[in-house]
Write a protein that holds these residues in place. Structure first.
Motif, PDB file in Angstrom:
ATOM      1  N   GLY A 228       0.806  -1.209   0.000  1.00 34.12           N
ATOM      2  CA  GLY A 228       0.000   0.000   0.000  1.00 34.12           C
ATOM      3  C   GLY A 228       0.839   1.259   0.000  1.00 34.12           C
ATOM      4  O   GLY A 228       1.998   1.255   0.428  1.00 34.12           O
ATOM      5  N   ALA A 229       0.239   2.327  -0.490  1.00 35.33           N
ATOM      6  CA  ALA A 229       0.824   3.663  -0.435  1.00 35.33           C
ATOM      7  C   ALA A 229      -0.128   4.518   0.379  1.00 35.33           C
ATOM      8  O   ALA A 229      -1.308   4.633   0.044  1.00 35.33           O
ATOM      9  N   ILE A 230       0.365   5.115   1.456  1.00 38.49           N
ATOM     10  CA  ILE A 230      -0.489   5.826   2.406  1.00 38.49           C
ATOM     11  C   ILE A 230       0.009   7.261   2.558  1.00 38.49           C
ATOM     12  O   ILE A 230       1.213   7.491   2.724  1.00 38.49           O
ATOM     13  N   ASN A 231      -0.918   8.200   2.499  1.00 37.76           N
ATOM     14  CA  ASN A 231      -0.618   9.607   2.700  1.00 37.76           C
ATOM     15  C   ASN A 231      -1.705  10.181   3.604  1.00 37.76           C
ATOM     16  O   ASN A 231      -2.583  10.911   3.178  1.00 37.76           O
ATOM     17  N   LEU A 232      -1.649   9.817   4.898  1.00 40.79           N
ATOM     18  CA  LEU A 232      -2.668  10.246   5.846  1.00 40.79           C
ATOM     19  C   LEU A 232      -2.479  11.727   6.194  1.00 40.79           C
ATOM     20  O   LEU A 232      -1.346  12.211   6.205  1.00 40.79           O
ATOM     21  N   ALA A 237      -4.036   3.666  -0.757  1.00 41.01           N
ATOM     22  CA  ALA A 237      -4.365   2.726  -1.826  1.00 41.01           C
ATOM     23  C   ALA A 237      -3.598   1.437  -1.603  1.00 41.01           C
ATOM     24  O   ALA A 237      -2.437   1.460  -1.156  1.00 41.01           O
ATOM     25  N   TYR A 238      -4.246   0.309  -1.921  1.00 37.25           N
ATOM     26  CA  TYR A 238      -3.655  -1.007  -1.684  1.00 37.25           C
ATOM     27  C   TYR A 238      -3.848  -1.920  -2.886  1.00 37.25           C
ATOM     28  O   TYR A 238      -4.865  -1.846  -3.586  1.00 37.25           O
ATOM     29  N   TYR A 259      -6.790  -8.255  -5.697  1.00 34.20           N
ATOM     30  CA  TYR A 259      -7.743  -7.251  -5.221  1.00 34.20           C
ATOM     31  C   TYR A 259      -7.043  -5.900  -5.105  1.00 34.20           C
ATOM     32  O   TYR A 259      -5.808  -5.815  -5.033  1.00 34.20           O
ATOM     33  N   ALA A 260      -7.849  -4.845  -5.101  1.00 33.04           N
ATOM     34  CA  ALA A 260      -7.322  -3.489  -4.992  1.00 33.04           C
ATOM     35  C   ALA A 260      -8.348  -2.618  -4.296  1.00 33.04           C
ATOM     36  O   ALA A 260      -9.554  -2.879  -4.376  1.00 33.04           O
TER      37      ALA A 260
END
Length: 407
Positions: A228-232, A237-238, A259-260
């Motif tokens: 995943g790419a996370i920008n909290l 997105a996973y 899956y996505a």
């Protein structure tokens, strides 16, 4: 049948009384002990997660880095039970990043018991001794963490392991990369009524398999890898690949599926929109009959001062080896209300349409009502009534009560 009807009416009456008299856990106790915070840090109402709780899972069971914007800055979502923090969160202390905490079982181990009583129309009342869940989880250093959830079924003496995975994050920040590997549930399903939630039941579109012989549903655990790419606190997105963990299907060959999901956070309280897709294949023996299937869905979450609303829509198609295609689509709308510091209530309406392999279609729909009472933060009693109408069948009413404890 008359007794069942009386129980349903009693449950509905209790729900109405509670709504008319409003006042101003799956919660894992080890997490609260380790962070030195009340359970309300991560929970809208145990076990229902707030945005802090969801971010805690995404970070690999870590609290916000110092200075990050947090749902804890939004007092409208907090309730008084549990008290105030007794110390600063562990992740916010000045200790060098990467230095693990001294290992203490109380900070990494929790035990949770669930015991059920079910009254279903046309059937004898059933008491289920329930299960004992063990949660062993926590960060090992600034990059690595792990979670394991073995359980013991008191009723039949069996044991199993639900989610069990390791996780690595690239850095301890609001923006990072993530990798989970093991047996897991996609975050899009876990955080949208497929995992830790207050209701006893799961929405039909997430828990009902297609009429094709496979037992797969969106809440099926996956054994594989997820990145995943996370920008909290704005988006994540996973992408995942793995084989579904299918029980009770000895004639089914497991294939590697894909899956996505992607989630956009509208604000720090947790208001969000999530998109989800799953593409899979199943082969049946004897005959090596194969089917391809997909599920596409969208979820929305709204947090108000003492109310949480979640809606979901899912559609899919199963392409059989015979050339036949079976389609299904459905939706749910659920609202949860905090009535006081010890009482909460929820209502959900489910609707599901699906094609049948023998021809024609089937509609499943109906309301679910429930109330929860907390003797204390980790001792909860929940009662739920579900009224389900299925095409060609008489209306089915189920009354369920669960006693849950944790330490």
């Amino acid at each position: 049948m008359r007794d069942t009807g009386h129980a349903v009416l009693l449950g509905l009456l209790l729900f109405v009384i509670l709504i008319a008299n409003q006042t101003t856990v799956y919660a894992i106790p080890a997490f609260a002990r380790r962070e030195g915070m009340s359970c309300q840090m991560c929970h809208f109402r145990p076990p229902e997660l707030n945005e802090d709780g969801r971010a805690y899972l995404r970070r690999g069971l870590r609290e916000e880095p110092p200075g990050a914007q947090s749902a804890m800055d939004m007092p409208a979502n907090q309730m008084p039970m549990g008290g105030t923090p007794t110390k600063a969160p562990v992740a916010a202390t000045p200790r060098p990043l990467g230095e693990p905490l001294p290992f203490q079982w109380a900070d990494y181990l929790s035990v949770i018991g669930h015991h059920m009583y079910t009254l279903q129309q046309g059937q004898r009342p059933q008491f289920d001794a329930g299960i004992i869940d063990v949660w062993v989880a926590g960060p090992l250093d600034r990059h690595w963490s792990g979670l394991a959830n073995p359980s013991f079924n008191i009723e039949d003496g069996g044991s199993s392991v639900d989610q069990a995975y390791g996780q690595a994050i690239t850095r301890w920040n609001s923006r990072f990369g993530s990798a989970r590997f093991g047996q897991l549930l996609p975050f899009a399903i876990l955080l949208n009524q497929g995992g830790p939630s207050m209701p006893l039941s799961t929405p039909l579109i997430l828990s009902t398999p297609a009429d094709t012989g496979t037992v797969w549903s969106p809440t099926t655990l996956v054994r594989g890898v997820e990145v995943g790419a996370i920008n909290l606190p704005r988006w994540n997105a996973y992408l995942g690949v793995g084989q579904p963990h299918l029980e009770g299907a000895p004639d089914l060959e497991r294939h590697t599926d894909l899956y996505a999901s992607a989630e956009y956070l509208i604000d720090p309280r947790g208001n969000s929109i999530t998109a989800y897709g799953y593409w899979g294949t199943a082969s049946f023996f004897p005959g090596n009959t194969q089917e391809n299937f997909h599920r596409l869905g969208v979820f929305g979450n709204i947090f108000l001062p003492k109310t949480k609303i979640v809606a979901g829509y899912l559609q899919g198609a199963d392409q059989l080896g015979t050339g036949q295609t079976l389609e299904d689509h459905g939706a749910f709308l659920q609202a949860e209300q905090l009535l006081s510091d010890r009482w909460a209530a929820y209502v959900r309406y489910d609707h599901l349409n699906r094609d049948l392999s023998a021809g024609g279609g089937q509609t499943m729909q109906g309301p679910t009502l429930g109330v929860s009472w907390w003797a204390q933060t980790q001792v909860r009693l929940t009662s739920e009534v579900q009224v389900l109408q299925v095409t060609g069948e008489r209306q089915n009413r189920v009354f369920t009560t669960e006693f849950m404890w944790a330490f």
